[in-house]
Motif scaffolding. Structure first.
Motif, mmCIF file in Angstrom:
data_model
loop_
_atom_site.group_PDB
_atom_site.id
_atom_site.type_symbol
_atom_site.label_atom_id
_atom_site.label_comp_id
_atom_site.label_asym_id
_atom_site.label_seq_id
_atom_site.Cartn_x
_atom_site.Cartn_y
_atom_site.Cartn_z
ATOM 1 N N MET A 1 0.823 -1.204 0.000
ATOM 2 C CA MET A 1 0.000 0.000 0.000
ATOM 3 C C MET A 1 0.860 1.258 0.000
ATOM 4 S SD MET A 1 -3.031 -1.023 -0.383
ATOM 5 C CE MET A 1 -4.024 0.446 -0.052
ATOM 6 N N ALA A 2 2.000 1.202 0.656
ATOM 7 C CA ALA A 2 2.919 2.346 0.618
ATOM 8 C C ALA A 2 3.437 2.560 -0.799
ATOM 9 C CB ALA A 2 4.073 2.113 1.584
ATOM 10 N N ALA A 3 3.732 1.463 -1.508
ATOM 11 C CA ALA A 3 4.201 1.565 -2.892
ATOM 12 C C ALA A 3 3.142 2.169 -3.800
ATOM 13 C CB ALA A 3 4.616 0.190 -3.402
ATOM 14 N N ALA B 1 -5.374 0.027 5.042
ATOM 15 C CA ALA B 1 -5.529 -1.419 4.881
ATOM 16 C C ALA B 1 -5.952 -1.727 3.449
ATOM 17 C CB ALA B 1 -6.561 -1.955 5.860
ATOM 18 N N PRO B 2 -5.397 -2.760 2.825
ATOM 19 C CA PRO B 2 -5.724 -3.044 1.430
ATOM 20 C C PRO B 2 -7.093 -3.686 1.220
ATOM 21 C CG PRO B 2 -4.212 -4.709 2.260
ATOM 22 C CD PRO B 2 -4.359 -3.673 3.350
ATOM 23 N N GLU B 3 -7.635 -4.296 2.257
ATOM 24 C CA GLU B 3 -8.884 -5.039 2.081
ATOM 25 C C GLU B 3 -10.005 -4.131 1.592
ATOM 26 O OE1 GLU B 3 -10.083 -8.112 1.235
ATOM 27 O OE2 GLU B 3 -8.909 -8.728 2.983
ATOM 28 N N GLY B 4 -10.649 -4.527 0.509
ATOM 29 C CA GLY B 4 -11.787 -3.788 -0.012
ATOM 30 C C GLY B 4 -11.446 -2.526 -0.773
ATOM 31 N N ARG B 5 -10.159 -2.190 -0.908
ATOM 32 C CA ARG B 5 -9.776 -0.915 -1.512
ATOM 33 C C ARG B 5 -9.656 -0.986 -3.024
ATOM 34 N NH1 ARG B 5 -10.909 3.376 1.211
ATOM 35 N NH2 ARG B 5 -10.472 4.063 -0.919
ATOM 36 N N PHE B 6 -9.867 -2.166 -3.615
ATOM 37 C CA PHE B 6 -9.679 -2.345 -5.055
ATOM 38 C C PHE B 6 -11.011 -2.732 -5.689
ATOM 39 C CE2 PHE B 6 -5.792 -3.118 -2.780
ATOM 40 C CZ PHE B 6 -4.890 -2.318 -3.455
#
Length: 324
Positions: free
Chosen positions: A139-141, A148-153
Motif C-alpha cells: 500500500m505504501a508503494a 488497509a488493502p482489504e476492499g480498496r480495489f
C-alpha cells in the motif's frame, strides 16, 4: 522513356507491397510474432527488431516504409503482436497507435485481498513486483501508506500490456474504487447513519458477502442500518469468518461466534475496523441508499433469497422454517 516506365513500375510495386500480408515465422507455430520496442528505440532499430522477431521482411524495406510514411518518429514503445494477415501498412499503424498486445485479469466481487494477490500471481505475463511486499509495504508503494488493502480495489476486468507490473494493475483498481466510492457517497440518503465514505465501504463489503440475490441488497443494507442506529450488534457471519482467517475450515461453530476478535460482530457493536471483501458498484450504492424497511433480521431461504423480519419472534419462526 524506358527509365520513366521502369520507375513507375517500381513505385507501383512498392505501393502494392504495402498491402500484402507479410510472411511470419513466430517462435511457436500458430502463434503471433511478439516484438518489444523499448523506450527510445529508433525507427531503424525498431525495423531490425521486428525482422529479427520473425516478420519476414528486410529490415531496410520496413525502415524505408517507416521513413516514407512520415510517421517514423511516431512509433511508440511497447509490446506488440503481429498475426497472420499483417501487412506493412497495418504493422506501422499498430506501432503508431500504440496498440500493444494486452492481457486481461479479472478481480471478482466479494473476493478478499488475499484472493486478489493469488489472481495476480496467476495472471499471464504480469510482472510480480508485489510478490516480495507485505500488505503494508504494498500500500505504501501505491501511495496509500497506513491504509488497509482489504476492499480498496474495485472488482472488474483490467487490461495490461505484457510484462506490465502487477502494481500498475492494482493502481488501476485502487483508483477505480476511489471513483466508485465517491460516486456512491455523493448519492447517499439524507437519513444516513454512516458518517464517512470509509464506513460506507465497510458496510458495502458486508452487504456484498451477505447478498444471495441482487434484489435483496437494499433490504439487507436496511437491516444493518437499523441495527447500527439502535446500537444492536450487526451479528453477521461473514465478518466472523473473515476474522478467523486461515483458521476457518468451512464450518462456523458456536465457539467461533463467541471468540472475540475485532471482526466478530456478535461480540462487538458497530462496524468492523476494515472492509472484509471487495464490494461491487451495486453493493456500494445499497450501503448508502438502503430501502425503507424497518426489518432487524433476515435469514437465507436456501434458494439465494432472504426472508426479512421485524421482530425476533418472527425471525425465529423463519429460521425454523428455512433452516431447522
Amino acid at each position: 522513356m524506358g527509365l520513366v516506365v521502369l520507375a513507375c513500375a517500381a513505385a507501383a510495386a512498392g505501393w502494392w507491397w504495402l498491402d500484402q500480408p507479410l510472411r511470419l515465422a513466430p517462435a511457436a507455430p500458430g502463434q503471433p510474432v511478439e516484438v518489444t520496442i523499448a523506450p527510445g528505440t529508433s525507427a531503424r532499430s525498431a525495423a531490425a527488431a521486428i525482422a529479427k522477431a520473425g516478420v519476414q521482411a528486410p529490415d531496410w524495406a520496413l525502415f524505408g516504409w517507416f521513413r516514407l510514411s512520415g510517421q517514423s518518429r511516431q512509433i511508440k514503445a511497447g509490446s506488440y503482436e503481429f498475426a497472420e494477415g499483417t501487412t506493412p501498412r497495418t504493422l506501422l499503424g499498430k506501432l503508431v497507435r500504440g496498440e500493444q498486445a494486452l492481457r486481461m485479469v479479472t478481480l471478482v466481487e466479494g473476493w478478499t485481498f488475499r484472493q486478489v494477490r493469488q489472481a495476480l500471481a496467476r495472471a499471464e505475463r504480469l510482472q510480480p513486483d508485489s510478490r516480495a511486499l507485505d500488505d503494508a509495504a504494498l500500500m505504501a508503494a501505491l501511495g496509500r501508506p497506513g491504509v488497509a488493502p482489504e476492499g480498496r480495489f474495485f472488482p472488474d476486468t483490467y487490461a495490461y500490456p505484457k510484462g506490465a507490473s502487477d502494481l500498475a494493475v492494482l493502481r488501476q483498481a485502487l483508483q477505480a474504487m476511489d471513483r466508485q466510492l465517491d460516486a456512491a457517497w455523493s448519492q447517499r440518503a439524507d437519513d444516513q447513519v454512516l458518517k464517512t465514505p470509509e464506513q460506507a465501504l465497510i458496510l458495502a463489503s458486508i452487504v456484498e458477502k451477505e447478498t444471495g440475490r441482487a434484489e435483496d441488497r437494499e433490504q439487507i443494507s436496511a437491516v444493518f442500518h437499523n441495527r447500527l442506529r439502535i446500537g444492536m450488534p450487526l451479528q453477521t457471519d461473514p465478518t466472523v469468518i473473515y476474522g478467523l482467517g486461515e483458521r476457518f475450515d468451512g464450518n462456523l461453530r458456536r465457539r467461533d461466534l463467541r471468540a472475540d476478535t475485532p471482526f466478530n460482530t456478535y461480540t462487538r457493536t458497530g462496524l468492523p475496523p476494515t472492509p472484509i471483501a471487495m464490494p461491487g458498484a451495486s453493493s456500494l450504492l445499497a450501503a448508502v441508499r438502503p430501502s425503507n424497511s424497518k426489518a432487524l433480521y433476515f435469514v437465507a431461504r436456501g434458494d439465494g433469497s432472504s426472508h426479512f423480519s421485524h421482530t425476533l419472534d418472527e425471525h425465529n419462526r423463519a429460521v425454523d422454517r428455512y433452516q431447522r
